[in-house]
Motif scaffolding. Structure first.
Motif, PDB file in Angstrom:
ATOM      1  N   TRP A  38      -5.978 -55.718   2.403  1.00 43.98           N
ATOM      2  CA  TRP A  38      -4.560 -55.872   2.095  1.00 43.98           C
ATOM      3  C   TRP A  38      -3.781 -54.645   2.567  1.00 43.98           C
ATOM      4  O   TRP A  38      -2.706 -54.766   3.150  1.00 43.98           O
ATOM      5  CB  TRP A  38      -4.381 -56.080   0.595  1.00 43.98           C
ATOM      6  N   ASN A  41     -12.983 -54.312  -1.066  1.00 41.04           N
ATOM      7  CA  ASN A  41     -12.805 -54.803   0.310  1.00 41.04           C
ATOM      8  C   ASN A  41     -11.500 -55.573   0.463  1.00 41.04           C
ATOM      9  O   ASN A  41     -10.832 -55.462   1.488  1.00 41.04           O
ATOM     10  CB  ASN A  41     -13.981 -55.682   0.724  1.00 41.04           C
ATOM     11  N   CYS A  42     -11.123 -56.355  -0.560  1.00 49.40           N
ATOM     12  CA  CYS A  42      -9.845 -57.077  -0.519  1.00 49.40           C
ATOM     13  C   CYS A  42      -8.674 -56.102  -0.520  1.00 49.40           C
ATOM     14  O   CYS A  42      -7.701 -56.286   0.226  1.00 49.40           O
ATOM     15  CB  CYS A  42      -9.730 -58.033  -1.697  1.00 49.40           C
ATOM     16  N   LYS A  43      -8.751 -55.069  -1.354  1.00 50.09           N
ATOM     17  CA  LYS A  43      -7.699 -54.048  -1.376  1.00 50.09           C
ATOM     18  C   LYS A  43      -7.582 -53.356  -0.021  1.00 50.09           C
ATOM     19  O   LYS A  43      -6.480 -53.123   0.480  1.00 50.09           O
ATOM     20  CB  LYS A  43      -7.975 -52.995  -2.453  1.00 50.09           C
ATOM     21  N   SER A  92     -16.287 -56.497  -3.656  1.00 49.11           N
ATOM     22  CA  SER A  92     -15.375 -57.511  -3.095  1.00 49.11           C
ATOM     23  C   SER A  92     -13.924 -57.154  -3.362  1.00 49.11           C
ATOM     24  O   SER A  92     -13.067 -57.293  -2.483  1.00 49.11           O
ATOM     25  CB  SER A  92     -15.682 -58.890  -3.682  1.00 49.11           C
TER      26      SER A  92
END
Length: 190
Positions: free
Chosen positions: A167, A162-164, A159
């Motif tokens: 972003w 995936n957020c990085k 997670s």
């Protein structure tokens, strides 16, 4: 009654396999992923690997049927170990999942389940003393805790990655818009 249960367990896969086989050329398309993509998310779509969920669910359904119709727990546990060993071989050889990390996690999960079954095999022995059974129970709980910990850690790390990635993509899109505006302004100044 047994025939009805077996039918209920086997019938759902038949239309799903047919659906994937019929649409095998179009499974890569975004429109198809939007319609039935949940059936094969994360599964490698090359050749016969797209039917991995049938093997995965079929093994679990067979285990449920054995639990319902076979009265000897030791046989069920040994069958589970046997089928899990073969499933590990299948996953290692066929590599049905797209991402390498998902394959490793599945191999770790199945291997830890095999290890977790050994205390259960020993636990059903009626000749063991209570303290020994308590130790086997503690070992089983520790192995299952490790299994949950591995999965939780994997989910959190995935997670975060995936957020990085999202972003960075958003930041890159903003930079692209700025570059286009600069080029547009330069073109107007000339």
């Amino acid at each position: 009654m047994a025939i009805i249960l077996i039918a209920v367990f086997l019938i759902p896969e038949i239309p799903l396999v047919w659906l994937l086989w019929r649409n095998k050329e179009h499974l890569y398309l975004p429109s198809m992923r939007k319609k039935i993509g949940a059936l094969y998310v994360g599964v490698n779509l090359d050749d016969e690997r797209r039917y991995d969920f049938v093997v995965f669910l079929g093994r679990r359904k067979l285990f449920i049927l054995l639990t319902l119709f076979v009265g000897h727990p030791s046989f069920i546990v040994h069958f589970f170990i046997f089928s899990t060993v073969w499933y590990v071989i299948y996953v290692g050889h066929v590599m049905p999942l797209e991402e390498k990390s998902d394959r490793y996690l599945q191999l770790v999960n199945e291997s830890l389940l095999i290890i977790a079954c050994y205390p259960i095999v020993l636990f059903v022995n009626p000749e063991l003393e209570r303290i020994t059974k308590d130790n086997y129970g503690s070992l089983f709980i520790a192995i299952i805790s490790i299994l949950i910990g591995c999965n939780l850690t994997f989910a959190i790390v995935k997670s975060i990655l995936n957020c990085k990635k999202a972003w960075r993509k958003k930041k890159l899109d903003k930079l692209r818009v700025q570059v286009l505006e600069i080029k547009k302004n330069r073109a107007l100044l000339r």
